[in-house]
Design an enzyme around this catalytic site. Structure first.
Site, PDB file in Angstrom:
ATOM      1  N   GLU A 189       0.819  -1.210   0.000  1.00 24.64           N
ATOM      2  CA  GLU A 189       0.000   0.000   0.000  1.00 24.64           C
ATOM      3  C   GLU A 189       0.858   1.267   0.000  1.00 24.64           C
ATOM      4  OE1 GLU A 189      -2.733  -0.758   3.332  1.00 24.64           O
ATOM      5  OE2 GLU A 189      -4.029  -1.740   1.874  1.00 24.64           O
TER       6      GLU A 189
ATOM      7  N   ASP B 226      -8.755  -8.934   2.488  1.00 24.99           N
ATOM      8  CA  ASP B 226      -8.640  -7.971   3.581  1.00 24.99           C
ATOM      9  C   ASP B 226      -9.785  -8.014   4.582  1.00 24.99           C
ATOM     10  OD1 ASP B 226      -7.555  -5.980   5.057  1.00 24.99           O
ATOM     11  OD2 ASP B 226      -7.898  -4.373   3.629  1.00 24.99           O
TER      12      ASP B 226
ATOM     13  N   GLU C 193     -13.170  -3.355  11.142  1.00 26.91           N
ATOM     14  CA  GLU C 193     -13.009  -2.387  10.058  1.00 26.91           C
ATOM     15  C   GLU C 193     -14.058  -2.541   8.956  1.00 26.91           C
ATOM     16  OE1 GLU C 193      -9.126  -2.466   8.255  1.00 26.91           O
ATOM     17  OE2 GLU C 193      -9.766  -1.207   6.578  1.00 26.91           O
TER      18      GLU C 193
HETATM   19  O1  GCW Z   1      -7.158  -3.023   5.036  1.00 23.53           O
HETATM   20  C1  GCW Z   1      -6.111  -2.211   5.138  1.00 23.53           C
HETATM   21  C2  GCW Z   1      -6.542  -1.130   6.052  1.00 23.53           C
HETATM   22  C3  GCW Z   1      -5.405  -0.223   6.338  1.00 23.53           C
HETATM   23  C4  GCW Z   1      -4.295  -1.045   6.944  1.00 23.53           C
HETATM   24  C5  GCW Z   1      -3.929  -2.194   6.009  1.00 23.53           C
HETATM   25  C6  GCW Z   1      -2.940  -3.155   6.626  1.00 23.53           C
HETATM   26  C7  GCW Z   1      -2.670  -0.301   8.512  1.00 23.53           C
HETATM   27  O2  GCW Z   1      -7.603  -0.450   5.475  1.00 23.53           O
HETATM   28  O3  GCW Z   1      -5.849   0.754   7.219  1.00 23.53           O
HETATM   29  O4  GCW Z   1      -3.167  -0.266   7.231  1.00 23.53           O
HETATM   30  O5  GCW Z   1      -5.071  -2.930   5.719  1.00 23.53           O
HETATM   31  O6  GCW Z   1      -3.355  -4.186   7.133  1.00 23.53           O
HETATM   32  O7  GCW Z   1      -1.753  -2.878   6.612  1.00 23.53           O
END
Ligand code: GCW
Length: 820
Positions: A289, A369, A397
């Site tokens: 990311e 995720d 989340e």
């Molecule tokens: O799903 C994503 C989240 C991010 C997170 C990332 C991760 C900390 O939206 O907020 O970053 O995963 O797990 O690294």
């Protein structure tokens, strides 16, 4: 009943009612076989003292001399295996593993022995004993309980500025304004909660890490945190930012093979261990990311992981949790075979065997995720020579952000029990992994997590980290008794709501493996199915006007099914064998495809959303029956949240159903979708000071439109004549509550006020709020049992504030028993 804030979580130690007391519950003393006041054994003794005082009303002294046992019978004796054996007490009858405990309430003459294999083990045994007493459980026991994993982690995503990524319960308890906080009170209370569920490691900062953590002040801060948590048997770990040598150390590179970089990390590691000699390890998010990582410097992920691992090796058993959350977030959806679910295996499989012994690869439980439903990550079956740790997310989340309640233990159990059939042998994921971690988002709110019921997820996570075979029903029952009350109605109600909560949320969010369908670009909260596609994040649904789902087969798709061992691959490859709940995860099918249930995919969507939303309506009603059975403070808090959830479940239902019905143009067989009998649309009302606006995405508003006031200065009025027969109705108002202001509303019938409210949910709910009229901000308030005459004039006056222009969507005039 005294009002309770929730700060003690499940460790309230409520006084045991008289009818549950027995003669055996009187003790004469507590003997602690370890005099060091900062040791977990001593903590155990103090906890016993405090707990017995609160549960049984007994004031007991702490003694340190075992000789006193005879004089003070019956005694509770707590210590390590070594301490007990020095006194001639036999070791436990069964195998004793590191951190295990032996709780023996039959040590003779009424004495209780709490023996830990380690100091922490003694503390776990003490908590076990107290939690039994607190549930009125006096059954004699002689049990040995051992952990399934040595390190049982949690990871807080706390930022140095005090915010928490995906945190919904107030600011961090660890950091504020760039530094570690001064006051350690909450940190100690947190450690107590963690240790009571036998967790022993907490990574205190966000995996999106900040190198300023290495400032002198913060290193001293980490030392204070570690010193505070150590008496509870908790070790701290930290997340590292890969490019720290450049951004913090002033080097020109962060290349993991560069000698200066290696030396820099060795030096930082030495400084950290000077302050925190028992640091449990480093967590690394790299090449993920937008984060830099070894690939940035043309090195392998193993090169990166091993650099950290070697830096740690001089310091005992510290380990590197290297996250496998590496994927291309600029994926081109137009390529049919592009699939984010393949990424972890693609990036890591070929590195198997190349990692240092103290590297553990940390995998999210699913390949994407933390969605409401995913297949288990195929990487579990592909790292045969490398230790792997399963990562779950107590933070909800993608599961309602603690404004909805979802008890996740059943979900985790499904994954842990999943049999990968490696080499055709039994290979449950719980047996493959070397341990677990979870993304946790406790904050400074007294509820810890934003929703009293959601704290059950932390409790269950701890239990499952210790023993992955722990039963979700059993855990929630125990938790309810400890957290709320021993009253069977309370326990039964919470247990049933909890066990229904995941399927309910899945039903009204995203079905058949299509993922949560929330807005993945913005807050990850409310519905926005369109946001899944048309961007590079790879959470595709590949929905078009005729078909939906991701083809992950080897034959015609991304080949992801082929990443599983052959027996499992054969199931996922074959549309006939793939279970319905994962159909759209693995296959792209027409909306008219028939499921094993006999329904078409689209009809299943419609029905599931109606069923899920309908069940969510029952939660506040069932909870209401607990009034008076639990303290009013927590009762009201949960009642409010469940009521909100019921309203937002309808937003979900309608958004998702309207979105797909518009997309595929196949009507709902039951004619419910977009056919609302009891609604008065705001845009159809007589407006003054209000104007009609189109809402984006369209499906977030009934009819795609809402009204907002013409300015942010003066109120708007919306009026309509009641077109329904006279009678008693529940009047539900759907409006939008977003950031930027607190609008005020008043609703009346023939100028008789029936309700007032304000758009102040930001003060009451902790989820990520939006700035717009959308699926996150859409919400409902209901005024119950209103006597309505046909032809009455219904009027809503909205007073705007800031950028929130008293937005209104529709008003439902609902006969008793109807929800729409
Ligand atoms: O799903 C994503 C989240 C991010 C997170 C990332 C991760 C900390 O939206 O907020 O970053 O995963 O797990 O690294």
């Amino acid at each position: 009943m005294a009002l309770e804030s929730g700060i003690d979580g499940w460790l309230r130690y409520a006084e045991l009612p008289a009818d549950l007391r027995t003669k055996q519950d009187q003790y004469s003393g507590i003997i602690v076989l370890d005099g060091v006041q900062t040791s977990p054994v001593y903590t155990a003794a103090k906890e016993l003292q405090d707990g017995l005082q609160r549960i049984l009303g007994q004031t007991l002294k702490l003694e340190t001399l075992f000789d006193n046992v005879a004089a003070k019978q019956p005694s509770i004796v707590v210590g390590t295996l070594d301490a007990f054996s020095r006194l001639g007490v036999d070791p436990p009858p069964e195998e004793f593993k590191p951190d295990g405990f032996y709780l023996n309430t039959q040590a003779g003459n009424g004495n209780v022995h709490i023996m830990g294999e380690s100091e922490s083990g003694a503390l776990y045994g003490a908590f076990e004993f107290l939690m039994r007493l607190a549930q009125g459980n006096f059954e004699p026991v002689s049990i040995v309980d051992n952990p399934s994993a040595l390190i049982r982690w949690v990871n807080q995503w706390d930022n140095l500025d005090g915010s928490i990524e995906r945190g919904y319960a107030g600011p961090s308890i660890f950091f504020k304004d760039g530094e570690v906080v001064e006051d350690m009170t909450r940190i100690s209370q947190f450690a107590r909660l963690l240790s009571s569920i036998r967790l022993n490691a907490v990574v205190v900062n966000n995996v999106n890490a900040n190198p300023k953590l290495f400032s002198e002040t913060n290193l001293r801060g980490l030392q204070r945190i570690a010193d505070t948590m150590r008496p509870w048997g908790i070790r701290i770990g930290i997340s590292l930012y890969f490019d720290s040598p450049r951004e913090f150390g002033g080097l020109s590179t962060a290349d993991p093979l560069d000698p200066d970089v290696i030396a820099w990390w060795q030096d930082i590691t030495r400084k950290i261990f000077e302050k925190v000699p028992d640091l449990v390890g480093y967590t690394i998010k790299a090449n993920s990311e937008g984060q830099p990582g070894p690939l940035t410097y043309n090195r392998t992920l193993a090169d990166g992981a091993n650099m950290f691992a070697r830096a740690l090796q001089p310091y005992g058993d510290a380990i590197v949790l290297y996250r496998a959350f590496v994927y291309n977030h600029h994926l081109d959806e137009s390529v049919w075979t592009n699939d984010r679910a393949n990424a972890a295996v693609d990036y890591f499989k070929h590195l198997d065997g190349q990692f240092e012994d103290n590297v553990q690869i940390c995998l999210k439980w699913g390949p994407i995720d933390f969605q409401v439903r995913e297949a288990p990550s195929p990487l579990f079956a592909n790292l045969r020579k490398t230790k792997v740790v399963i990562e779950t997310q107590v933070a909800q989340e993608y599961l309602g952000q603690q404004s909805h309640f979802v008890y996740m233990a059943p979900l985790w159990k499904e994954i842990l029990d999943f049999d990968m059939r490696i080499d055709g042998q039994d290979s449950a994921i719980r047996d493959i992994v070397s341990g677990s971690t979870t993304v946790l988002n406790i904050g400074s709110d007294t509820t810890w997590i934003g929703h009293h019921l959601s704290l059950s997820n932390l409790y269950a996570y701890g239990r499952m980290a210790w023993n992955p075979l722990s039963d979700p029903i059993n855990m929630i029952e125990g938790w309810s008794r400890l957290t709320f009350s021993l009253n069977p109605t309370v326990v039964d109600t919470i247990t049933k709501i909890s066990m229904e909560s995941w399927p309910t949320y899945e039903n009204y969010s995203g079905n058949l493996g299509i993922q949560t369908l929330c807005d993945i670009i913005y807050t990850h909260y409310g519905p926005s199915p369109a946001s899944m596609d048309g961007n590079g994040w790879g959470q595709f649904t590949r929905a078009n006007s005729t078909s939906i789902g991701v083809d992950r087969t080897v034959a015609t798709g991304s080949g992801n099914a082929g990443q599983y061992p052959p027996e499992v691959a054969a199931i996922f490859e074959d549309i006939e064998k793939t279970p319905d709940e994962l159909l759209l995860w693995f296959h792209h099918v027409p909306y008219t495809h028939r499921l094993k249930s006999g329904k078409t995919v689209i009809q299943h969507f419609y029905d599931a959303h109606y069923e899920g939303a309908a069940n969510a309506q029952t939660f506040p009603k069932r909870w209401a029956k607990l009034k008076g059975l639990i303290d009013n403070h927590r009762f009201e808090h949960v009642a409010f949240k469940l009521e909100y959830q019921a309203g937002h479940a309808l937003v979900w239902r309608d958004s998702v159903n309207n979105f797909y019905s518009a997309k595929c143009q196949i009507p709902d067989e039951k004619n419910r979708v977009a056919n609302y009998q009891w609604r008065i649309e705001a845009e159809d009302m007589r407006l003054s000071g209000y104007k009609i606006v189109a809402v984006t995405p369209f499906e977030a508003a009934s009819g795609g439109k809402a009204i907002i006031t013409e300015s942010n200065q003066s109120p708007g009025t919306a009026m309509a004549k009641i077109p329904y027969p006279s009678g008693k109705y529940n009047i539900a108002v759907n409006y939008f509550d977003h950031m930027g202001g607190t609008s005020k509303y008043e609703i009346s019938l023939n100028n008789q006020v029936i309700g007032k409210w304000s758009g102040n949910l930001q003060e009451k709910l902790g989820h990520d709020f939006s700035e717009y009229l959308d699926g996150h901000s859409a919400t409902r308030i209901t005024f119950k049992g209103v006597l309505v005459e046909s032809g009455d004039i219904l009027k809503v006056v909205g007073q705007p504030d800031g950028t929130e222009l008293a937005p209104l969507d529709y008003i439902s005039i609902l006969p008793e028993g109807i929800v729409d």
